[in-house]
Design a protein around this motif. Sequence first.
Motif, PDB file in Angstrom:
ATOM      1  N   THR A 281      -6.663   9.906   2.418  1.00 51.35           N
ATOM      2  CA  THR A 281      -6.691   9.031   3.581  1.00 51.35           C
ATOM      3  C   THR A 281      -6.183   7.629   3.264  1.00 51.35           C
ATOM      4  OG1 THR A 281      -8.934   8.324   3.057  1.00 51.35           O
ATOM      5  CG2 THR A 281      -8.707  10.263   4.474  1.00 51.35           C
ATOM      6  N   ASP A 282      -6.060   6.833   4.315  1.00 50.28           N
ATOM      7  CA  ASP A 282      -5.758   5.411   4.138  1.00 50.28           C
ATOM      8  C   ASP A 282      -6.837   4.737   3.294  1.00 50.28           C
ATOM      9  OD1 ASP A 282      -3.535   5.749   5.727  1.00 50.28           O
ATOM     10  OD2 ASP A 282      -4.437   4.864   7.524  1.00 50.28           O
ATOM     11  N   VAL A 283      -8.087   5.127   3.509  1.00 48.76           N
ATOM     12  CA  VAL A 283      -9.187   4.515   2.762  1.00 48.76           C
ATOM     13  C   VAL A 283      -9.048   4.805   1.273  1.00 48.76           C
ATOM     14  CG1 VAL A 283     -11.695   4.321   2.541  1.00 48.76           C
ATOM     15  CG2 VAL A 283     -10.678   4.764   4.770  1.00 48.76           C
ATOM     16  N   ARG A 285      -6.264   5.048  -0.354  1.00 47.71           N
ATOM     17  CA  ARG A 285      -5.257   4.112  -0.852  1.00 47.71           C
ATOM     18  C   ARG A 285      -5.805   2.690  -0.940  1.00 47.71           C
ATOM     19  NH1 ARG A 285      -2.370   6.992   2.793  1.00 47.71           N
ATOM     20  NH2 ARG A 285      -2.143   5.205   4.201  1.00 47.71           N
ATOM     21  N   HIS A 286      -6.640   2.304   0.032  1.00 47.23           N
ATOM     22  CA  HIS A 286      -7.248   0.972  -0.032  1.00 47.23           C
ATOM     23  C   HIS A 286      -8.131   0.842  -1.282  1.00 47.23           C
ATOM     24  CE1 HIS A 286      -5.578   0.443   3.819  1.00 47.23           C
ATOM     25  NE2 HIS A 286      -6.582   0.867   4.562  1.00 47.23           N
ATOM     26  N   GLY A 370     -11.251  -3.404  -2.060  1.00 45.80           N
ATOM     27  CA  GLY A 370     -10.019  -2.903  -1.473  1.00 45.80           C
ATOM     28  C   GLY A 370     -10.235  -2.271  -0.119  1.00 45.80           C
ATOM     29  N   ILE A 371     -11.356  -1.527   0.016  1.00 42.69           N
ATOM     30  CA  ILE A 371     -11.672  -0.895   1.308  1.00 42.69           C
ATOM     31  C   ILE A 371     -11.967  -1.957   2.360  1.00 42.69           C
ATOM     32  CG2 ILE A 371     -13.385   0.542   2.498  1.00 42.69           C
ATOM     33  CD1 ILE A 371     -13.650   2.134  -0.150  1.00 42.69           C
ATOM     34  N   GLU A 372     -12.760  -2.956   1.985  1.00 44.03           N
ATOM     35  CA  GLU A 372     -13.112  -4.012   2.934  1.00 44.03           C
ATOM     36  C   GLU A 372     -11.881  -4.801   3.385  1.00 44.03           C
ATOM     37  OE1 GLU A 372     -17.640  -5.107   1.391  1.00 44.03           O
ATOM     38  OE2 GLU A 372     -15.905  -6.121   0.503  1.00 44.03           O
ATOM     39  N   ASP A 373     -10.957  -5.067   2.458  1.00 41.31           N
ATOM     40  CA  ASP A 373      -9.780  -5.884   2.765  1.00 41.31           C
ATOM     41  C   ASP A 373      -8.601  -5.072   3.290  1.00 41.31           C
ATOM     42  OD1 ASP A 373     -11.342  -7.908   1.772  1.00 41.31           O
ATOM     43  OD2 ASP A 373     -10.201  -8.181  -0.084  1.00 41.31           O
ATOM     44  N   LYS A 374      -8.752  -3.724   3.271  1.00 43.66           N
ATOM     45  CA  LYS A 374      -7.667  -2.824   3.709  1.00 43.66           C
ATOM     46  C   LYS A 374      -6.351  -3.128   2.976  1.00 43.66           C
ATOM     47  CE  LYS A 374      -9.406  -1.661   8.336  1.00 43.66           C
ATOM     48  NZ  LYS A 374     -10.783  -2.104   8.128  1.00 43.66           N
ATOM     49  N   VAL A 375      -6.457  -3.259   1.665  1.00 38.54           N
ATOM     50  CA  VAL A 375      -5.298  -3.568   0.836  1.00 38.54           C
ATOM     51  C   VAL A 375      -4.457  -2.314   0.646  1.00 38.54           C
ATOM     52  CG1 VAL A 375      -4.545  -4.541  -1.370  1.00 38.54           C
ATOM     53  CG2 VAL A 375      -6.733  -5.235  -0.381  1.00 38.54           C
ATOM     54  N   GLU A 376      -3.129  -2.482   0.635  1.00 38.56           N
ATOM     55  CA  GLU A 376      -2.228  -1.357   0.387  1.00 38.56           C
ATOM     56  C   GLU A 376      -1.734  -1.400  -1.054  1.00 38.56           C
ATOM     57  OE1 GLU A 376      -1.199   1.348   1.945  1.00 38.56           O
ATOM     58  OE2 GLU A 376      -2.517   0.929   3.655  1.00 38.56           O
TER      59      GLU A 376
END
Length: 449
Positions: A281-283, A285-286, A370-376
Amino acid sequence: MTTLPPKDWLHANPQVRTIRVAASDLNGQPRGKRVPTRFAHKVVEDGTRFPLSALNLDIWGEDIDDSPLVFETGDADGVLRPTERGFMPMPWLSAPTGLLPIWMFHEDGRPFDGDPRHALRAVVDRYKALGLTPVVAVELEFFLIDDSGKSLQVPLSPRSGKRRKAAEILSIRALDAFDQFFTDLYDACEAMDIPADTAISEAGLGQFEINLMHQDDALRAADDAWLFKMLVKGLARSHGFAASFMAKPYEDYAGSGLHVHFSVLDKDGRNIFDDGGPKGTDVLRHAIAGCLTALPDSMLIFAPHANSYDRLVPDNHAPTGIAWAYENRTAAIRVPAGASAARRIEHRVAGGDVNPYLHLAAVLGAALTGIEDKVEPPAPITGSAYALDLPQVPNTWADAITAFDTSDRIKRIFAPMLIQNLLMTKRQEMHYMAELTPQEQVEIYLDTV
């Protein structure tokens, strides 16, 4: 195995005549006391006391110069109370003995921020506040060593009486050569309720790895790793040789790592990294991006000793480049293949010489950031990470100390007191280690880390 309440455990084990109460200091060293069993109820009911500074000693067990925990505040006591783990046996000792893990609080009941177990608890609490639960598994590598002579070597096999001076990756023969040790080790893990799974031989001389099963309690996973290290070292001595988790005992062979696999469950028990396919998921990757971004700043946790940096060399099974990949063990962060429901991250950087509590706090804390900041993250790599032009982790102790000291990311994971205490500890160790020969350094690390 069900953990008995401490009082019930003592009643069920009348053969136990003494207990040990122990907490982890910042280096992962057990600090505590020996108590006759007839006085154990006082520890169980009221806790015990020792100085706050006892969890902030250097690798020799010495006070930290100019520490605010020592003379400046009168070397005040903390109160140490049993963790939820309760009693367990200490199978490496000849006399029946109980071990009671403890952790430190202030007099008024507040957690002591300098305790590494509380550091991990604080990270887990951040996950809980979001309705999330990390699921964690730890893989530990270690060496069996004959240290009776002037130089380290592989112990004689108790079965053959021979000394096999070669690396034997995934060798059944190497495991069988020390069959009684491993049989006793698994029996001891069962008695201590440590979920030891597969054992393999590794790439170093007399090097082995044992995996601990995954679980949805990160504190317990760190407890297991801390207790396992204590057990392996103690049991090896009872078999007539040493066991060590030091990062690099042999110059010409790979060192020992401590890898952690983790996923994250939501409040409904669903793996938030699982998208039903191989990519995640996107999460996911975050979380990967958070781990990668924090890597340089966290190296003082992942490589905490002078010897740690001998392991971090290219083409030697220790990631040095900051990158991630699918099913690629040369990358610092690996996403293993397999069923999508088990989609997870493997963090491969740390050495076997880490403090498991600080290690898991750093890994899970970075992922959550990373999850909190939605970093790629950058794109995943393919092929050997060692052959690519990648940003590198700090490759000296001094650089790791500086990165840790100046990091805003670290301040989001650890309490200011713990950050300052760890910096003072490592600067003192670096100063005195510089006065020792490599052989003297090995002698210090062999039995401690």
